[in-house]
Design a protein around this motif. Sequence first.
Motif: not given
Length: 316
Positions: A28-34, A56-63, A134-142
């Motif tokens: 899962i690759d997040v770049r510039d919130h994409r 809603a996944s919360g992943l796009a919250d990361f840069e 510490s990052i804890a990328p959690t949501s309904k789908w993660v």
Amino acid sequence: MLATPAEVLPRGDEWRHEIKWDGMRALIDVRDHRVRVFSRTERDVTIAFPELASPASGLADFEDLLLDAEIVVMRAGRPSFAALAERFNVVDPNSADELASTAPVTAMVFDVLRVMRSPVTGRTWRERRDLLDSIAPTSKWVSVPPEFADGEALLDATADQGMEGIVSKRVGSKYSPGLRSDDWRKTLHRRTGSYVIVGWRRQQAGSVLGSVLLAEPTEVGLAYRGRVGSGLAGRKGVTLARDLLPLRRETAPVVTGVPDVDARDAIWVEPHLVADVEFHGLSDAGRLRQPAWRGLRSDLTVADLQIRAASPNGDE
């Protein structure tokens, strides 16, 4: 990074253990919130999993972030590979959205490889795991599943719950991209494998697909491993037949060891599609014992299986 099959469960403080999820390995690759999702074969499969790319996944919250994960579809508390297989080949956004509502996926994240444009593969597993927690990328789908110090207890628990097995990781090891390492070891409760479809047979007294003929790439070519019909009744068989019809050929592919009883009335196909099956070992003749259909593997190619065949620990 890939795990080596374990003959004996590793023990001691230098090891930690995780559940082995029965799904699709992905980055899962997040770049510039994409958010983009890539299969093991580096194919962009983001369109097939819109719930992971959604805000809603919360992943796009990361840069900027690169995660190693296993994508699963849960059924009655356990991963269902059959349900996940329906989503592998989805390229239509409307179909993907519909499946996301009826068979939503969960990304079981177990490692972090890059944070804020800085690779962390050179850090130890312990350091990467603490960073991931510490990052804890959690949501309904993660989800970030827990680690365990007691491998034997986890192995017993996963067996009781019908899970695939566990993966044990050396806490001081670094991440080795693309390599099968002894620092990661997997202990399985049942055997699964991927094989090439070389033909199919109709059901008795009918035109519906009844079973498929499977072969395994070896260093000297394709070797016959038997046929599987269990799990192909109804819609699955109809859908698979539709996929196989364009690949039909008049003569059999070069496959060693096909018995006359299986070759008789077989409809041969170009060996392009990879199937996943569950089985109970191999017979003395090299045939799969009690195989059951799990699904097509669009994330694997025949070339991937050939590379696996050349590996001393060749498997997934």
